[in-house]
Enzyme design. Structure first.
Site, mmCIF file in Angstrom:
data_model
loop_
_atom_site.group_PDB
_atom_site.id
_atom_site.type_symbol
_atom_site.label_atom_id
_atom_site.label_comp_id
_atom_site.label_asym_id
_atom_site.label_seq_id
_atom_site.Cartn_x
_atom_site.Cartn_y
_atom_site.Cartn_z
ATOM 1 C CB SER A 155 24.445 60.294 -52.479
ATOM 2 O OG SER A 155 24.841 60.533 -53.807
ATOM 3 C CE1 TYR A 168 24.185 65.704 -51.693
ATOM 4 C CE2 TYR A 168 25.352 64.384 -53.320
ATOM 5 C CZ TYR A 168 24.216 64.641 -52.564
ATOM 6 O OH TYR A 168 23.124 63.811 -52.687
ATOM 7 C CE LYS A 172 23.520 63.123 -49.323
ATOM 8 N NZ LYS A 172 22.289 62.913 -48.534
HETATM 9 N N1 NAD Z 1 18.039 63.455 -56.710
HETATM 10 C C1 NAD Z 1 19.159 62.777 -56.730
HETATM 11 O O1 NAD Z 1 19.721 62.536 -57.806
HETATM 12 C C2 NAD Z 1 19.766 62.254 -55.456
HETATM 13 C C3 NAD Z 1 20.789 61.319 -55.566
HETATM 14 C C4 NAD Z 1 21.371 60.808 -54.408
HETATM 15 C C5 NAD Z 1 20.930 61.223 -53.175
HETATM 16 N N2 NAD Z 1 19.938 62.148 -53.084
HETATM 17 C C6 NAD Z 1 19.530 62.551 -51.731
HETATM 18 O O2 NAD Z 1 18.147 62.376 -51.589
HETATM 19 C C7 NAD Z 1 17.676 63.237 -50.566
HETATM 20 C C8 NAD Z 1 16.426 63.925 -51.065
HETATM 21 O O3 NAD Z 1 16.769 64.745 -52.162
HETATM 22 P P1 NAD Z 1 15.837 64.967 -53.441
HETATM 23 O O4 NAD Z 1 16.587 64.545 -54.609
HETATM 24 O O5 NAD Z 1 14.484 64.405 -53.186
HETATM 25 O O6 NAD Z 1 15.815 66.574 -53.513
HETATM 26 P P2 NAD Z 1 14.778 67.672 -53.072
HETATM 27 O O7 NAD Z 1 15.528 68.946 -53.108
HETATM 28 O O8 NAD Z 1 13.518 67.553 -53.849
HETATM 29 O O9 NAD Z 1 14.441 67.265 -51.576
HETATM 30 C C9 NAD Z 1 15.243 67.641 -50.497
HETATM 31 C C10 NAD Z 1 14.373 67.755 -49.288
HETATM 32 O O10 NAD Z 1 15.181 68.152 -48.178
HETATM 33 C C11 NAD Z 1 14.564 69.231 -47.542
HETATM 34 N N3 NAD Z 1 15.554 70.120 -46.945
HETATM 35 C C12 NAD Z 1 16.620 70.686 -47.552
HETATM 36 N N4 NAD Z 1 17.256 71.489 -46.700
HETATM 37 C C13 NAD Z 1 16.574 71.438 -45.537
HETATM 38 C C14 NAD Z 1 16.730 72.081 -44.282
HETATM 39 N N5 NAD Z 1 17.690 72.978 -44.046
HETATM 40 N N6 NAD Z 1 15.840 71.782 -43.299
HETATM 41 C C15 NAD Z 1 14.852 70.920 -43.537
HETATM 42 N N7 NAD Z 1 14.649 70.282 -44.687
HETATM 43 C C16 NAD Z 1 15.498 70.560 -45.680
HETATM 44 C C17 NAD Z 1 13.817 69.962 -48.660
HETATM 45 O O11 NAD Z 1 12.796 70.760 -48.139
HETATM 46 C C18 NAD Z 1 13.303 68.803 -49.481
HETATM 47 O O12 NAD Z 1 12.086 68.332 -48.969
HETATM 48 C C19 NAD Z 1 18.824 64.179 -50.226
HETATM 49 O O13 NAD Z 1 19.453 63.754 -49.026
HETATM 50 C C20 NAD Z 1 19.768 64.002 -51.404
HETATM 51 O O14 NAD Z 1 21.106 64.264 -51.066
HETATM 52 C C21 NAD Z 1 19.346 62.677 -54.194
#
Ligand code: NAD
Length: 273
Positions: A155, A168, A172
């Site tokens: 992130s 968080y 990260k």
């Molecule tokens: N959306 C944003 O703005 C953003 C920004 C930077 C980084 N991220 C990172 O991107 C990645 C994906 O996030 P996203 O935005 O698609 O959100 P999201 O919540 O849609 O996806 C998260 C995924 O992680 C899985 N997950 C969560 N906890 C879990 C567990 N205990 N066991 C197994 N699977 C688990 C969920 O089932 C889901 O499929 C994450 O690592 C998040 O930190 C997201």
């Protein structure tokens, strides 16, 4: 007949014949990555906490593209189960060429509201599961001579902190040094280790964080590129690149995908006449 002058395969993003494992692949960024890897030729496994219709939906899509596809249910907060999980995945898939550590959780809460239980939950999923799944897959890559790729979805919070996200941000931040550490340790085995660092991306994680709706417009105003959040589909190509032949000599790096969010010190373009 093959001619000595046959043109080389110039599609260096082609992943045909590769197998990829994407954690948290049923929605959001993980799903977009899994789809993009399959569309570039890879056979793809996704993991989720419970499986279900979203997982089935991905399997149907990947198979319609002619790929092999798998779905594994595993709650990654249970870090002790990761070695057995890695073995199960490896046995079913045959081997793993590309590991994408995407699963992650985020919470928005003041520093004095963060409990030890919540801190440990975030560290378990975002840090410990990432390290130990990478470790377990890398051990097997080395044993079978797989010159693999490990890519973690980090992130922009790994690089600059954000309010209400001490756990968080820290999780990260740890990914940055895990990425660099593994890149060093695995380099001799031909395994590359990198991260992608999305900024504000339109997924359900933001809904889960209970941020007031006004945050959307406020944050969009800070983003230089078109004043908008990114999409999961705009994150996925960087993973395809790092997984492909085109990314062969890149390791220990991160790619920021944030529309310029952290490129600027302070937004004051609106004061320009
Ligand atoms: N959306 C944003 O703005 C953003 C920004 C930077 C980084 N991220 C990172 O991107 C990645 C994906 O996030 P996203 O935005 O698609 O959100 P999201 O919540 O849609 O996806 C998260 C995924 O992680 C899985 N997950 C969560 N906890 C879990 C567990 N205990 N066991 C197994 N699977 C688990 C969920 O089932 C889901 O499929 C994450 O690592 C998040 O930190 C997201």
């Amino acid at each position: 007949m093959t001619h000595a002058s046959s043109p080389p395969n110039l599609n260096r993003f082609d992943l045909t014949g590769k197998t990829a494992l994407v954690t948290g692949g049923t929605r959001g960024i993980g799903r977009a990555i899994a789809v993009a890897l399959a569309e570039h030729g890879a056979d793809v496994a996704i993991t989720s906490r419970r499986g279900g219709s979203a997982a089935e939906d991905f399997l149907a899509h990947a198979r319609s593209l002619g790929r092999r596809a798998w779905s594994f249910a595993q709650d990654l907060v249970e870090v002790e189960a990761v070695p057995e999980f890695a073995q199960r995945v490896w046995d079913e898939m045959g081997h793993v060429d590309v590991l994408v550590n995407n699963a992650g959780i985020a919470f928005f809460e003041k520093f004095d509201a963060i409990t030890l239980e919540r801190w440990r939950q975030v560290m378990a999923v975002n840090v410990e599961a990432v390290f130990f799944l990478s470790q377990q897959i890398a051990i097997r890559m080395i044993a079978q001579g797989v010159r693999g790729r490990i890519i973690t979805v980090s992130s922009t919070n790994a690089l600059v902190a954000e309010a209400g996200q001490a756990h968080y941000n820290a999780s990260k931040g740890a990914i940055e040094l895990i990425t660099q550490s593994l890149a060093i340790d695995l380099g001799r085995h031909g395994i590359t280790v990198n991260s992608i660092n999305p900024g504000l991306i339109d997924t359900e994680i933001v809904l889960d964080m209970n941020i007031p709706p006004e945050f959307r417009a406020h944050s969009e105003a800070q983003i230089p590129l078109e004043h908008r959040w990114g999409t999961p589909e705009e994150c996925a190509p960087a993973v395809v690149f790092l997984a492909s032949a085109a990314g062969a000599y890149i390791t220990g790096q991160h790619i920021v995908i944030d529309g310029g969010l952290i490129a600027q010190q302070f937004p004051r373009d609106s004061f320009l006449s």
